[in-house]
Scaffold this motif. Sequence first.
Motif, PDB file in Angstrom:
ATOM      1  N   MET B   4       0.831  -1.202   0.000  1.00 37.27           N
ATOM      2  CA  MET B   4       0.000   0.000   0.000  1.00 37.27           C
ATOM      3  C   MET B   4       0.855   1.237   0.000  1.00 37.27           C
ATOM      4  O   MET B   4       1.956   1.226   0.501  1.00 37.27           O
ATOM      5  N   ALA B   5       0.290   2.281  -0.578  1.00 40.00           N
ATOM      6  CA  ALA B   5       1.060   3.520  -0.730  1.00 40.00           C
ATOM      7  C   ALA B   5       1.586   4.011   0.605  1.00 40.00           C
ATOM      8  O   ALA B   5       2.666   4.591   0.688  1.00 40.00           O
ATOM      9  N   SER B   6       0.846   3.777   1.677  1.00 41.93           N
ATOM     10  CA  SER B   6       1.298   4.283   2.970  1.00 41.93           C
ATOM     11  C   SER B   6       2.410   3.421   3.544  1.00 41.93           C
ATOM     12  O   SER B   6       3.099   3.807   4.470  1.00 41.93           O
ATOM     13  N   GLN B   7       2.591   2.214   2.974  1.00 42.13           N
ATOM     14  CA  GLN B   7       3.583   1.313   3.525  1.00 42.13           C
ATOM     15  C   GLN B   7       4.947   1.501   2.886  1.00 42.13           C
ATOM     16  O   GLN B   7       5.932   0.991   3.387  1.00 42.13           O
ATOM     17  N   VAL B   8       4.967   2.189   1.742  1.00 43.91           N
ATOM     18  CA  VAL B   8       6.227   2.292   1.006  1.00 43.91           C
ATOM     19  C   VAL B   8       7.270   3.010   1.844  1.00 43.91           C
ATOM     20  O   VAL B   8       7.022   4.075   2.372  1.00 43.91           O
ATOM     21  N   GLY B   9       8.436   2.410   1.972  1.00 48.16           N
ATOM     22  CA  GLY B   9       9.533   3.059   2.686  1.00 48.16           C
ATOM     23  C   GLY B   9       9.592   2.687   4.153  1.00 48.16           C
ATOM     24  O   GLY B   9      10.576   2.939   4.827  1.00 48.16           O
ATOM     25  N   LYS B  10       8.526   2.064   4.673  1.00 42.34           N
ATOM     26  CA  LYS B  10       8.588   1.703   6.087  1.00 42.34           C
ATOM     27  C   LYS B  10       9.162   0.301   6.228  1.00 42.34           C
ATOM     28  O   LYS B  10       9.279  -0.441   5.267  1.00 42.34           O
ATOM     29  N   ALA B  11       9.502  -0.068   7.437  1.00 40.51           N
ATOM     30  CA  ALA B  11      10.124  -1.366   7.677  1.00 40.51           C
ATOM     31  C   ALA B  11       9.166  -2.493   7.296  1.00 40.51           C
ATOM     32  O   ALA B  11       7.973  -2.396   7.489  1.00 40.51           O
ATOM     33  N   PHE B  12       9.712  -3.531   6.712  1.00 38.50           N
ATOM     34  CA  PHE B  12       8.869  -4.644   6.310  1.00 38.50           C
ATOM     35  C   PHE B  12       9.611  -5.932   6.593  1.00 38.50           C
ATOM     36  O   PHE B  12      10.831  -5.952   6.737  1.00 38.50           O
ATOM     37  N   ARG B  13       8.848  -6.998   6.685  1.00 40.09           N
ATOM     38  CA  ARG B  13       9.509  -8.292   6.818  1.00 40.09           C
ATOM     39  C   ARG B  13       8.779  -9.281   5.946  1.00 40.09           C
ATOM     40  O   ARG B  13       7.589  -9.517   6.134  1.00 40.09           O
ATOM     41  N   ILE B  14       9.487  -9.837   5.002  1.00 40.71           N
ATOM     42  CA  ILE B  14       8.856 -10.818   4.124  1.00 40.71           C
ATOM     43  C   ILE B  14       9.279 -12.189   4.578  1.00 40.71           C
ATOM     44  O   ILE B  14      10.459 -12.524   4.581  1.00 40.71           O
ATOM     45  N   LYS B  15       8.270 -12.959   4.991  1.00 43.17           N
ATOM     46  CA  LYS B  15       8.597 -14.276   5.527  1.00 43.17           C
ATOM     47  C   LYS B  15       8.890 -15.226   4.380  1.00 43.17           C
ATOM     48  O   LYS B  15       8.237 -15.226   3.362  1.00 43.17           O
ATOM     49  N   GLY B  16       9.859 -16.055   4.611  1.00 43.02           N
ATOM     50  CA  GLY B  16      10.157 -17.067   3.600  1.00 43.02           C
ATOM     51  C   GLY B  16      10.829 -16.443   2.395  1.00 43.02           C
ATOM     52  O   GLY B  16      11.336 -15.325   2.441  1.00 43.02           O
ATOM     53  N   THR B  17      10.833 -17.210   1.305  1.00 40.46           N
ATOM     54  CA  THR B  17      11.525 -16.748   0.115  1.00 40.46           C
ATOM     55  C   THR B  17      10.524 -16.537  -1.013  1.00 40.46           C
ATOM     56  O   THR B  17       9.396 -17.011  -0.959  1.00 40.46           O
ATOM     57  N   LEU B  18      10.976 -15.816  -2.016  1.00 34.79           N
ATOM     58  CA  LEU B  18      10.103 -15.536  -3.145  1.00 34.79           C
ATOM     59  C   LEU B  18      10.639 -16.199  -4.405  1.00 34.79           C
ATOM     60  O   LEU B  18      11.810 -16.534  -4.495  1.00 34.79           O
ATOM     61  N   LEU B  19       9.745 -16.330  -5.384  1.00 39.39           N
ATOM     62  CA  LEU B  19      10.143 -16.950  -6.644  1.00 39.39           C
ATOM     63  C   LEU B  19      10.460 -15.906  -7.692  1.00 39.39           C
ATOM     64  O   LEU B  19      10.052 -14.748  -7.590  1.00 39.39           O
ATOM     65  N   MET B  20      11.162 -16.381  -8.734  1.00 37.99           N
ATOM     66  CA  MET B  20      11.271 -15.555  -9.925  1.00 37.99           C
ATOM     67  C   MET B  20      10.260 -16.084 -10.933  1.00 37.99           C
ATOM     68  O   MET B  20       9.888 -17.251 -10.881  1.00 37.99           O
ATOM     69  N   ALA B  21       9.820 -15.218 -11.836  1.00 33.60           N
ATOM     70  CA  ALA B  21       8.888 -15.657 -12.863  1.00 33.60           C
ATOM     71  C   ALA B  21       9.375 -15.115 -14.198  1.00 33.60           C
ATOM     72  O   ALA B  21      10.113 -14.134 -14.243  1.00 33.60           O
ATOM     73  N   VAL B  22       8.947 -15.740 -15.287  1.00 34.52           N
ATOM     74  CA  VAL B  22       9.383 -15.253 -16.597  1.00 34.52           C
ATOM     75  C   VAL B  22       8.269 -15.405 -17.628  1.00 34.52           C
ATOM     76  O   VAL B  22       7.576 -16.429 -17.672  1.00 34.52           O
ATOM     77  N   ILE B  23       8.052 -14.324 -18.395  1.00 37.23           N
ATOM     78  CA  ILE B  23       7.128 -14.348 -19.527  1.00 37.23           C
ATOM     79  C   ILE B  23       7.950 -13.951 -20.748  1.00 37.23           C
ATOM     80  O   ILE B  23       8.323 -12.788 -20.900  1.00 37.23           O
ATOM     81  N   ALA B  24       8.268 -14.945 -21.608  1.00 41.34           N
ATOM     82  CA  ALA B  24       9.141 -14.612 -22.730  1.00 41.34           C
ATOM     83  C   ALA B  24       8.912 -15.609 -23.865  1.00 41.34           C
ATOM     84  O   ALA B  24       8.053 -16.479 -23.788  1.00 41.34           O
TER      85      ALA B  24
END
Lengths: 255, 147
Positions: B4-24
């Motif tokens: 959310m726009a109000s969350q940008v720049g504030k501290a965050f914690r992303i649990k676990g790992t994320l994937l990469m994706a590809v459209i090509a």
Amino acid sequence: FRIKMSTGILPSRMNLQLFKIKAVSAKKGFDLLKKKADALKKAFRGILQKIVESKACIGEDYNEAMLGLAEATFAAGDFSRAVVDHVKKKTPVRLTVHSDNIAGVHLPIFTLRHEEDNSDDNSLLGLTGGGTAINKAREKFTKFLKVLVTVASLQTQFVTLDQVIKVTNRRVNALEFVLIPKIKFTIDYIDKELDEESREDFFRLKKVVEAKKQRQAEKYANNDNKGKQDNENAEEEVMVEEQDAFDDDDEDVFI
Amino acid sequence: FVKMASQVGKAFRIKGTLLMAVIADAATVTGMLLTGMGERNHKGQTNFFIVEKDTPTADIEAALEKMLDREDIGIILVGQSIAERIRPKIVEHEAVIPTILEIPSKDQPYDPEKDTVVTRAASILWGADTGMQKLKEIKEAKGVVKK
């Protein structure tokens, strides 16, 4: 330009103190925010430069990787179907997200992680030939992938900073052009009102003293003409009038 | 997932790992899958989408939407010629994560003048007109200009 300022504030000395304190803290806040905005802008420019440069570079890494792929396809035939079919249920190639703190702003950064791989389906590829070429192509694409992750991190930092800078600038402008002038106007208003009040007080006091003096003078003139009886009346009148005078002043003196 | 726009720049914690994706295009996707980044999870969702010459734009947009809706994707790589076809969707995407990264296509070498992020960066760095000039220069310097 004129801002419509409400003057619904009681012009008292206490409020004057209050608003002077507000002016000081608004100024402090404004200075701090400006510093933050400047620091962010600096970091932003650095990232902008890096983005433009590194994006231009990924073209080269990509071409290398595609070349490797072409060689592998030449050596082992078209293995694209095989690769797609052998896609796993859970990929070991993942990203972790950290945050980097710049001037109080948290910027997300990606790191590529290769988790422990139990099965290795890819080893089935190229058994009929061209295995080395395929491995080479895999290496080149992995290198390309790493570069991409770095560039993507730059992008996320760019997007975040962009938004935060906009918000900070808005707050700086709000302080500079709305809040601080408003406070200043209120302070000036209270000052003027207090001055006006003290002038009014002084003026009233003067008038009362003058009036009393006049009455006193008139009484003495009467006494000389009329004699003792009038004296008593006069004294009563003076006393009553003094009280009247006091009554009038009551509400003005005690603010 | 949208930040959310109000969350940008504030501290965050992303649990676990994320994937990469590809459209090509097929070749690029094959190469990327070689690295082992591909995944077809138990729901049948894939983190890759192969675009061929006759794939309708609507399909591509749908694939991108699906990827954006997923909460576990961090980076979406899109071939530039494909990005051109779905440019409005890409410009509309404002969230910080996942981030959409444009990569070259097999048929079209990377053109910095068309990349959304790069054009914005250039216009901020050097001003709207000079920015595009500079990008042209960089493009030529890298020998990417088609003859």
